[in-house]
Write an enzyme that holds these catalytic residues in place. Sequence first.
Site, mmCIF file in Angstrom:
data_model
loop_
_atom_site.group_PDB
_atom_site.id
_atom_site.type_symbol
_atom_site.label_atom_id
_atom_site.label_comp_id
_atom_site.label_asym_id
_atom_site.label_seq_id
_atom_site.Cartn_x
_atom_site.Cartn_y
_atom_site.Cartn_z
ATOM 1 N N HIS A 145 0.818 -1.216 0.000
ATOM 2 C CA HIS A 145 0.000 0.000 0.000
ATOM 3 C C HIS A 145 0.848 1.261 0.000
ATOM 4 O O HIS A 145 0.318 2.353 -0.189
ATOM 5 C CB HIS A 145 -0.931 0.030 1.214
ATOM 6 C CG HIS A 145 -1.995 -1.020 1.203
ATOM 7 N ND1 HIS A 145 -2.873 -1.182 0.153
ATOM 8 C CD2 HIS A 145 -2.307 -1.975 2.107
ATOM 9 C CE1 HIS A 145 -3.688 -2.187 0.418
ATOM 10 N NE2 HIS A 145 -3.365 -2.686 1.592
ATOM 11 N N HIS A 161 8.164 6.819 4.450
ATOM 12 C CA HIS A 161 7.182 6.336 3.487
ATOM 13 C C HIS A 161 6.179 7.457 3.241
ATOM 14 O O HIS A 161 6.206 8.489 3.900
ATOM 15 C CB HIS A 161 6.488 5.061 3.986
ATOM 16 C CG HIS A 161 5.785 5.235 5.305
ATOM 17 N ND1 HIS A 161 6.397 5.066 6.529
ATOM 18 C CD2 HIS A 161 4.511 5.603 5.593
ATOM 19 C CE1 HIS A 161 5.550 5.306 7.498
ATOM 20 N NE2 HIS A 161 4.386 5.652 6.967
ATOM 21 N N THR A 217 -0.172 4.889 12.144
ATOM 22 C CA THR A 217 -1.390 5.093 11.339
ATOM 23 C C THR A 217 -1.740 3.873 10.499
ATOM 24 O O THR A 217 -2.674 3.923 9.705
ATOM 25 C CB THR A 217 -1.240 6.319 10.414
ATOM 26 O OG1 THR A 217 -0.196 6.076 9.466
ATOM 27 C CG2 THR A 217 -0.929 7.568 11.226
#
Length: 285
Positions: free
Chosen positions: A101, A127, A213
Amino acid sequence: MKISHIMRTSKLVFSFLLLLSLGTSIVAQEVEDESEFNYIQGDERGPENWGNIKPEWATCNTGRKQSPINLFAPFPETVPNFVRITRLYQPGQTTIKNRGHDIKLEWTEGSSSIQINGVDYILRQCHWHSPSEHAINGRRYALEAHFVHQSLDNKVAVIGFLYHYGNPDPFLSSIEDKIRSISNNASTDAGVISPSQVRMEGSQYYRYSGSLTTPPCDEGVIWTVENMLGTVSIEQVQLLRNAVDDGSRENARPLQPVNRRWVHLYDTRLRVDDETLHTPSAASM
């Protein structure tokens, strides 16, 4: 005693206690194989169901200090010494990985670090999420980069950088060829890269206590989100999304409840007086 003095002292004590509480938190790392969850609203593996997928991910549903959040502070504050960030960034060997993802750039030598309240946090990886996960005054932006740091006892401190659409981001431009070359769950050497190439350290930043998250959503993360915005091109955001080929237009977790947490907006340009520099003693608490 003046009311302004009482307010400054109470905020200082609260911030000190907040950092003490974070110091006892043990935080897990984000999952490396992201195939077990997705960002599709309403899906059985979507964000509202992350906590149901695995018992060890339950905090995604039950946690009270989850990230990301809407960042709002009524006025900027001076920066006490114990919440300042000292950056000790050096060029280091990296690998780049497609996690399913997102795209992760990992520093493998531990040559870069930051220091907060005397604790060293080694830079592990960065990221990207699109749109931005955090919102500022209710607005989410085109992209957010997370620079993830870890102490020797596994506490985590993350610095977030937000971008709006505009000129290409030079840091992303330098690794675009590597991003194009990797497929899902593959990794490749990315050479020597300096994290200082991200030149977005502004005079103001937000600070609060939150979580990872992505699953397992563990809490106790020291979040620092720069108030200075960078620019990124539409093509660069599309590159990051197309590279993972996960069938989703975004990889940003929905905003989470603040739940009465304090969010501080610090401004390094404000004068720091003797009172602000003072770290409260046990007697004063």
